[in-house]
Design an enzyme around this catalytic site. Sequence first.
Site, PDB file in Angstrom:
ATOM      1  N   ALA A 232      62.589  53.666  66.252  1.00 30.08           N
ATOM      2  CA  ALA A 232      62.581  52.171  66.299  1.00 30.08           C
ATOM      3  C   ALA A 232      61.581  51.066  66.023  1.00 30.08           C
ATOM      4  O   ALA A 232      61.830  49.984  65.711  1.00 30.08           O
ATOM      5  CB  ALA A 232      63.082  51.607  67.699  1.00 30.08           C
ATOM      6  N   GLY A 235      61.294  47.284  66.246  1.00 30.56           N
ATOM      7  CA  GLY A 235      62.731  46.867  66.346  1.00 30.56           C
ATOM      8  C   GLY A 235      63.459  46.346  65.585  1.00 30.56           C
ATOM      9  O   GLY A 235      64.651  45.411  66.165  1.00 30.56           O
ATOM     10  N   ASP A 255      60.416  55.356  70.138  1.00 33.18           N
ATOM     11  CA  ASP A 255      59.324  55.524  69.512  1.00 33.18           C
ATOM     12  C   ASP A 255      58.093  56.400  69.720  1.00 33.18           C
ATOM     13  O   ASP A 255      57.956  56.366  71.203  1.00 33.18           O
ATOM     14  CB  ASP A 255      58.878  54.107  68.896  1.00 33.18           C
ATOM     15  N   ASP A 282      56.886  60.308  74.685  1.00 33.22           N
ATOM     16  CA  ASP A 282      55.400  60.913  75.054  1.00 33.22           C
ATOM     17  C   ASP A 282      55.717  62.612  75.107  1.00 33.22           C
ATOM     18  O   ASP A 282      54.733  63.160  75.078  1.00 33.22           O
ATOM     19  CB  ASP A 282      54.663  60.265  76.407  1.00 33.22           C
ATOM     20  N   ASP A 300      65.838  55.995  61.380  1.00 32.77           N
ATOM     21  CA  ASP A 300      65.339  55.235  60.151  1.00 32.77           C
ATOM     22  C   ASP A 300      64.101  55.950  60.017  1.00 32.77           C
ATOM     23  O   ASP A 300      62.891  55.656  60.482  1.00 32.77           O
ATOM     24  CB  ASP A 300      64.996  53.672  60.765  1.00 32.77           C
ATOM     25  N   CYS A 353      63.364  53.535  53.585  1.00 31.30           N
ATOM     26  CA  CYS A 353      62.895  52.615  52.632  1.00 31.30           C
ATOM     27  C   CYS A 353      62.221  53.287  51.319  1.00 31.30           C
ATOM     28  O   CYS A 353      61.269  52.802  50.980  1.00 31.30           O
ATOM     29  CB  CYS A 353      62.065  51.151  53.085  1.00 31.30           C
TER      30      CYS A 353
END
Length: 402
Positions: A232, A235, A255, A282, A300, A353
Amino acid sequence: MRLHRNLVFAVIDTLHLVFNEDKYADKEISKTLKRDKRWGSRDRAFIAETTYDIVRWKRLYSEIADVKAPYTRANLFRLFTVWATLKGIQIPDWPQFEDTPTRRIKGRFDELSQIRKYKESIPDWLDELGEKELGKLWDKEINALNKQASVVLRTNRLKTNPKELQKTLDEEQIATKLLSEYPDALELYERQDVFKTQAFKKGLFEVQDASSQKIAHALDVQEGMRVVDTCAGAGGKALHLAAIMENKGQVIALDIYANKLKELKRRAKRAGAHNIETRHIDTTKVIKKLYDSADRVLIDAPCTGLGVLRRNPDAKWKLSPEFLKEITEKQSQILYQYSRIVKSGGKLVYATCSILPSENEKQIEKFLSTEEGEKFKLIKEQKISAYQSGYDGFYYAVLLKK
């Protein structure tokens, strides 16, 4: 244009940090702009745009100026001289600009502009990789990625709609246009600091590139679903998902970096997104607890970021062949592990990306041939070209779990 000493020196100071101390251009520019409260919008724009320009064209300008790392202060002024000369800006009579060979600069520019790796200002290895993976498309793609990115906003539909947001921004002297292919997007006609607007402070929008806005829609989320955003970060896409779901259902944002999730909480509060729950990865238990539980999963994935070079031009100088090898291995591991969160009949979206097939469609092909991947089938994929779209380069694949 008349050059002002304090602004030029601010550019040189920032370039020193980016080129010699490996700092991130966007963060250092942001710090520099806070240095002098007397600077107006034009001064700030000059510093930001000039710095980004010289970072973007670092290799070309270095070849023209005949300088190499480490970039001494004298070398940085030589790069600035090349920039100013090519922009048609008169060089002031300062000691730092003595003996400027204007005619030689223009001659070298014409000569080097015939060679792609100089013309597009990229490392040899990246030029070779782009041609290997994209063929003839590489010329058009890298050229598009060297153009300055436009500013695109994503309407927060929890609080407003695009037309209402456009009116609100008009009242704050921010002119925008609606983008018909992107249901939530507005593009600024001119670059302006939108973060100071009341509209931003009220949570009416986020800054998010048009291509990036496609990812949340690709998940095909419905109200009441359980959706997991596995990487994330701060966010941007989790907030978009919450808005599409109208705060109904659950968005679990994961994350490995706790500080990014802290930033997401702050953004979610401003946006009025109440259905986002953050969980810090964690230990592996955090992932295992979610196995077979989610209607939709977004990966992502961390990537080279080659699709967003327009807004992060310094990435060209931070990337390496070794990093590409590491990141593709990490992508494979993440796909294999995080795909287990999807329940039967649910959907997984893998996105990057990047514009490289090795990070995109080849990762999906590889995953589908694994034991875990055999449980999925590819139902859609899209390669978003910076050259064709005019926005960032992206890729996403939608997989259905059988």
